[in-house]
Scaffold this motif. Structure first.
Motif, PDB file in Angstrom:
ATOM      1  N   UNK A 198       2.852   9.466  -1.992  1.00 39.29           N
ATOM      2  CA  UNK A 198       3.982   8.716  -2.562  1.00 39.29           C
ATOM      3  C   UNK A 198       3.529   7.390  -3.171  1.00 39.29           C
ATOM      4  N   UNK A 199       4.266   6.918  -4.171  1.00 43.14           N
ATOM      5  CA  UNK A 199       3.948   5.647  -4.827  1.00 43.14           C
ATOM      6  C   UNK A 199       4.003   4.507  -3.813  1.00 43.14           C
ATOM      7  N   UNK A 200       3.067   3.581  -3.950  1.00 45.30           N
ATOM      8  CA  UNK A 200       3.072   2.391  -3.102  1.00 45.30           C
ATOM      9  C   UNK A 200       2.240   2.499  -1.846  1.00 45.30           C
ATOM     10  N   UNK A 201       1.605   3.624  -1.612  1.00 45.87           N
ATOM     11  CA  UNK A 201       0.799   3.776  -0.395  1.00 45.87           C
ATOM     12  C   UNK A 201      -0.385   2.815  -0.406  1.00 45.87           C
ATOM     13  N   UNK A 202      -0.822   2.450   0.795  1.00 41.01           N
ATOM     14  CA  UNK A 202      -1.956   1.545   0.925  1.00 41.01           C
ATOM     15  C   UNK A 202      -2.928   2.097   1.948  1.00 41.01           C
ATOM     16  N   UNK A 203      -4.112   1.511   2.008  1.00 43.63           N
ATOM     17  CA  UNK A 203      -5.129   1.968   2.949  1.00 43.63           C
ATOM     18  C   UNK A 203      -4.610   1.879   4.383  1.00 43.63           C
ATOM     19  N   UNK A 204      -4.939   2.910   5.177  1.00 42.08           N
ATOM     20  CA  UNK A 204      -4.522   2.933   6.573  1.00 42.08           C
ATOM     21  C   UNK A 204      -3.242   3.709   6.825  1.00 42.08           C
ATOM     22  N   UNK A 205      -2.455   3.956   5.772  1.00 48.17           N
ATOM     23  CA  UNK A 205      -1.226   4.731   5.953  1.00 48.17           C
ATOM     24  C   UNK A 205      -1.577   6.200   6.211  1.00 48.17           C
ATOM     25  N   UNK A 206      -0.670   6.873   6.960  1.00 45.23           N
ATOM     26  CA  UNK A 206      -0.875   8.285   7.267  1.00 45.23           C
ATOM     27  C   UNK A 206       0.223   9.139   6.635  1.00 45.23           C
ATOM     28  N   UNK A 207      -0.177  10.311   6.183  1.00 43.82           N
ATOM     29  CA  UNK A 207       0.771  11.282   5.638  1.00 43.82           C
ATOM     30  C   UNK A 207       0.752  12.513   6.540  1.00 43.82           C
ATOM     31  N   UNK A 208       1.926  12.931   6.966  1.00 41.11           N
ATOM     32  CA  UNK A 208       2.046  14.088   7.870  1.00 41.11           C
ATOM     33  C   UNK A 208       2.291  15.357   7.072  1.00 41.11           C
ATOM     34  N   UNK A 209       1.429  16.343   7.299  1.00 36.93           N
ATOM     35  CA  UNK A 209       1.558  17.655   6.671  1.00 36.93           C
ATOM     36  C   UNK A 209       2.004  18.638   7.748  1.00 36.93           C
ATOM     37  N   UNK A 210       3.298  18.915   7.799  1.00 35.96           N
ATOM     38  CA  UNK A 210       3.864  19.772   8.850  1.00 35.96           C
ATOM     39  C   UNK A 210       3.319  21.193   8.765  1.00 35.96           C
ATOM     40  N   UNK A 211       2.885  21.710   9.929  1.00 36.05           N
ATOM     41  CA  UNK A 211       2.429  23.092  10.016  1.00 36.05           C
ATOM     42  C   UNK A 211       1.080  23.355   9.402  1.00 36.05           C
ATOM     43  N   UNK A 257       2.856  -5.239  -1.858  1.00 35.53           N
ATOM     44  CA  UNK A 257       3.354  -4.676  -3.124  1.00 35.53           C
ATOM     45  C   UNK A 257       3.068  -5.591  -4.304  1.00 35.53           C
ATOM     46  N   UNK A 258       2.472  -6.763  -4.061  1.00 33.64           N
ATOM     47  CA  UNK A 258       2.171  -7.717  -5.134  1.00 33.64           C
ATOM     48  C   UNK A 258       0.755  -7.497  -5.656  1.00 33.64           C
ATOM     49  N   UNK A 259       0.583  -7.716  -6.951  1.00 32.83           N
ATOM     50  CA  UNK A 259      -0.740  -7.609  -7.563  1.00 32.83           C
ATOM     51  C   UNK A 259      -1.140  -8.954  -8.168  1.00 32.83           C
ATOM     52  N   UNK A 260      -2.445  -9.169  -8.269  1.00 34.33           N
ATOM     53  CA  UNK A 260      -2.994 -10.423  -8.785  1.00 34.33           C
ATOM     54  C   UNK A 260      -4.086 -10.102  -9.792  1.00 34.33           C
ATOM     55  N   UNK A 261      -4.096 -10.835 -10.908  1.00 31.89           N
ATOM     56  CA  UNK A 261      -5.176 -10.688 -11.880  1.00 31.89           C
ATOM     57  C   UNK A 261      -5.267 -11.961 -12.724  1.00 31.89           C
ATOM     58  N   UNK A 262      -6.316 -12.044 -13.529  1.00 36.94           N
ATOM     59  CA  UNK A 262      -6.545 -13.211 -14.386  1.00 36.94           C
ATOM     60  C   UNK A 262      -6.379 -12.821 -15.843  1.00 36.94           C
ATOM     61  N   UNK A 275       6.684  -6.463 -11.760  1.00 41.91           N
ATOM     62  CA  UNK A 275       5.548  -5.835 -12.422  1.00 41.91           C
ATOM     63  C   UNK A 275       4.439  -5.461 -11.435  1.00 41.91           C
ATOM     64  N   UNK A 276       4.750  -5.546 -10.152  1.00 40.38           N
ATOM     65  CA  UNK A 276       3.773  -5.165  -9.142  1.00 40.38           C
ATOM     66  C   UNK A 276       3.879  -3.687  -8.791  1.00 40.38           C
ATOM     67  N   UNK A 277       3.569  -3.355  -7.542  1.00 45.81           N
ATOM     68  CA  UNK A 277       3.536  -1.967  -7.085  1.00 45.81           C
ATOM     69  C   UNK A 277       4.873  -1.592  -6.445  1.00 45.81           C
ATOM     70  N   UNK A 278       5.284  -0.373  -6.663  1.00 45.02           N
ATOM     71  CA  UNK A 278       6.528   0.089  -6.054  1.00 45.02           C
ATOM     72  C   UNK A 278       6.353   0.205  -4.546  1.00 45.02           C
ATOM     73  N   UNK A 279       7.362  -0.228  -3.822  1.00 45.33           N
ATOM     74  CA  UNK A 279       7.301  -0.165  -2.360  1.00 45.33           C
ATOM     75  C   UNK A 279       7.557   1.256  -1.888  1.00 45.33           C
ATOM     76  N   UNK A 280       6.896   1.622  -0.792  1.00 45.84           N
ATOM     77  CA  UNK A 280       6.987   2.996  -0.285  1.00 45.84           C
ATOM     78  C   UNK A 280       8.429   3.338   0.079  1.00 45.84           C
ATOM     79  N   UNK A 281       8.858   4.503  -0.352  1.00 47.78           N
ATOM     80  CA  UNK A 281      10.209   5.011  -0.073  1.00 47.78           C
ATOM     81  C   UNK A 281      11.293   4.041  -0.528  1.00 47.78           C
ATOM     82  N   UNK A 282      11.059   3.398  -1.667  1.00 47.07           N
ATOM     83  CA  UNK A 282      12.025   2.429  -2.185  1.00 47.07           C
ATOM     84  C   UNK A 282      11.877   2.350  -3.699  1.00 47.07           C
TER      85      UNK A 282
END
Length: 201
Positions: free
Chosen positions: A14-27, A59-64, A106-113
């Motif tokens: 899903x959009x907005x995922x970050x390192x360390x998050x887990x996704x459950x695959x049922x069955x 969800x925020x991004x930074x650049x120059x 203009x940043x990253x979409x938040x998970x499930x939102x």
């Protein structure tokens, strides 16, 4: 009996995922080694690769972004990258090196939102490394009028009549704008000539 085998599965991230998050695959997990029963679940832990352009905090991004010094002085616009592609950003007159702009949504979409973070843009004023004689003369002229040629700082805090001070500031502002417009024009003309010569080679 049962045979253990390894297989590859498709994971929808899903959009907005970050390192360390887990996704459950049922069955999609293992079945019991002994006895009967349904297969367990598979948990996939994510590791997001770093971007070469953006840094991320939640969800925020930074650049120059590089800003030509004439644009920083006179104002204008520059194109900057976002996670959705390049956008045009307005630069106000008198922008200082290191100033930060906030691009809402203009940043990253938040998970499930549907909500999104912001992008923070650090401005780097780009100074020319080479100047024509005309450009150098114009800069020196500005330094003399500004009182900063020998390292002196112009005192803008002198006491004066409010009306005359305001009038003086407006007049100086017009002079500075016209002055740097000439510099900008000269730089653009010289850049155009140089580019034309390079194209002819």
């Amino acid at each position: 009996g049962r045979v253990r085998e390894r297989k590859t599965v498709q994971v929808n991230v899903p959009a907005g995922c970050d390192s360390g998050m887990r996704i459950r695959m049922a069955g999609m997990g293992d079945v019991p080694v002994e006895g009967e029963g349904p297969a367990g679940d598979l948990y996939v832990r994510l590791r997001v690769l770093p971007s070469e352009v953006f840094k991320r905090k939640g969800a925020d991004t930074y650049c120059s972004a590089n800003v030509p010094f004439t644009t920083a002085i006179l104002g204008g616009s520059v194109r900057v990258p976002t996670v959705d592609g390049d956008v045009e950003v307005k630069i106000k007159p008198g922008t200082q090196p290191g100033e930060e702009l906030r691009l809402r949504g203009k940043g990253i979409r938040k998970v499930n939102s549907s909500a999104r973070g912001d992008q923070y843009l650090s401005l780097r004023v780009r100074l020319p490394t080479q100047m024509s004689d005309t450009q150098r003369q114009l800069i020196e002229q500005f330094a003399e009028e500004d009182g900063s040629k020998d390292g002196a700082v112009k005192d803008d805090g002198a006491k004066d009549d409010g009306t005359s001070k305001e009038s003086s500031n407006k007049e100086n502002s017009k002079k500075d704008t016209g002055f740097f417009s000439r510099i900008k024009k000269d730089i653009e003309e010289n850049f155009g000539k140089k580019k034309h010569k390079d194209d002819d080679k």
